[in-house]
Scaffold this motif. Structure first.
Motif, short mmCIF file in Angstrom:
data_model
loop_
_atom_site.label_atom_id
_atom_site.label_comp_id
_atom_site.label_asym_id
_atom_site.label_seq_id
_atom_site.Cartn_x
_atom_site.Cartn_y
_atom_site.Cartn_z
N GLU A 108 10.57 13.48 -59.43
CA GLU A 108 9.47 12.45 -59.43
C GLU A 108 8.93 12.56 -60.90
N ASP A 109 9.01 13.83 -61.54
CA ASP A 109 8.46 14.02 -62.90
C ASP A 109 9.28 13.64 -64.10
N GLY A 110 10.46 13.34 -63.70
CA GLY A 110 11.42 12.76 -64.81
C GLY A 110 12.37 13.84 -65.24
N THR A 111 12.17 15.08 -64.52
CA THR A 111 13.32 16.22 -64.97
C THR A 111 14.46 16.05 -64.16
N PRO A 112 15.38 16.78 -64.78
CA PRO A 112 16.84 16.68 -64.09
C PRO A 112 16.94 17.79 -63.09
N GLU A 113 17.48 17.39 -62.08
CA GLU A 113 18.08 18.44 -60.94
C GLU A 113 19.18 19.34 -61.67
N PRO A 114 18.83 20.51 -61.61
CA PRO A 114 19.75 21.66 -62.56
C PRO A 114 21.32 21.81 -62.02
N VAL A 115 21.33 21.41 -60.57
CA VAL A 115 22.62 21.59 -60.11
C VAL A 115 23.38 20.34 -60.19
N TYR A 116 24.79 20.16 -60.86
CA TYR A 116 25.06 19.11 -61.05
C TYR A 116 25.42 18.09 -59.78
N GLU A 117 25.90 18.76 -58.60
CA GLU A 117 26.20 17.89 -57.47
C GLU A 117 24.75 17.46 -57.08
N ASP A 118 23.58 18.33 -56.99
CA ASP A 118 22.48 17.80 -56.59
C ASP A 118 21.95 16.57 -57.43
N GLN A 119 22.35 16.69 -58.82
CA GLN A 119 21.91 15.53 -59.58
C GLN A 119 22.67 14.37 -59.44
N VAL A 120 23.83 14.43 -58.94
CA VAL A 120 24.56 13.25 -58.45
C VAL A 120 24.00 12.85 -57.12
N ARG A 121 23.81 13.50 -56.39
CA ARG A 121 23.00 13.09 -54.93
C ARG A 121 21.65 12.38 -55.08
N ARG A 122 21.00 13.19 -56.05
CA ARG A 122 19.73 12.83 -56.47
C ARG A 122 19.62 11.19 -57.14
N ALA A 123 20.64 11.05 -58.15
CA ALA A 123 21.09 9.66 -58.41
C ALA A 123 21.21 8.80 -57.66
N PHE A 124 22.07 9.07 -56.41
CA PHE A 124 22.24 8.01 -55.35
C PHE A 124 21.00 7.84 -54.44
N VAL A 125 20.28 8.98 -54.28
CA VAL A 125 18.93 8.63 -53.69
C VAL A 125 18.01 7.63 -54.36
#
Length: 134
Positions: A41-58
């Motif tokens: 929500e604050d604009g920072t990236p998820e640090p773990v790649y797979e979590d970043q991909v999941r969050r992008a889909f969310v």
């Protein structure tokens, strides 16, 4: 020219304001969704790649929902990857959980060298479904 019909999810993340862009623009029954990244929500990236991909889909699902659509309404996908050679199989594993059953939308994957601190971005065009008569 018609005024842009901007779409934002209810819990919009900070990047929309920081970088001054709309989450999506509706044009008739088409929805053009800006690239969604795995940002908190604050604009920072998820640090773990797979979590970043999941969050992008969310984040993508949230934008689609704000327009009354789902991933089933997606026609075309472009994804961007900072290191496709090492990331692609991991992205495909997450993607398989997210995109549903065939027929699948068209999909183009592009390797890039910079995504503003992110490693994955997904951009789509969707058709907004007709609302059922009330």
């Amino acid at each position: 020219m018609n005024k842009r019909d901007a779409i934002f999810p209810a819990d919009r993340h900070a990047l929309y304001d920081i970088h001054q862009y709309s989450a999506a623009i509706r044009s008739g029954d088409l929805l053009f969704v800006s690239g969604q990244v795995g940002s908190r929500e604050d604009g920072t990236p998820e640090p773990v790649y797979e979590d970043q991909v999941r969050r992008a889909f969310v984040n993508l699902r949230d934008v689609l929902a704000a327009a009354g659509a789902t991933f089933d309404d997606v026609i075309d996908v472009i994804s961007f990857h900072t290191d496709p050679q090492t990331q692609f199989d991991r992205m495909l594993a997450v993607r398989a959980q997210e995109i549903g059953d065939p027929p699948y939308p068209t999909w183009t994957a592009v390797g890039v060298n910079w995504l503003a601190g992110f490693d994955f971005e997904i951009k789509v065009i969707a058709r907004i479904p007709d609302k059922a008569p009330e």
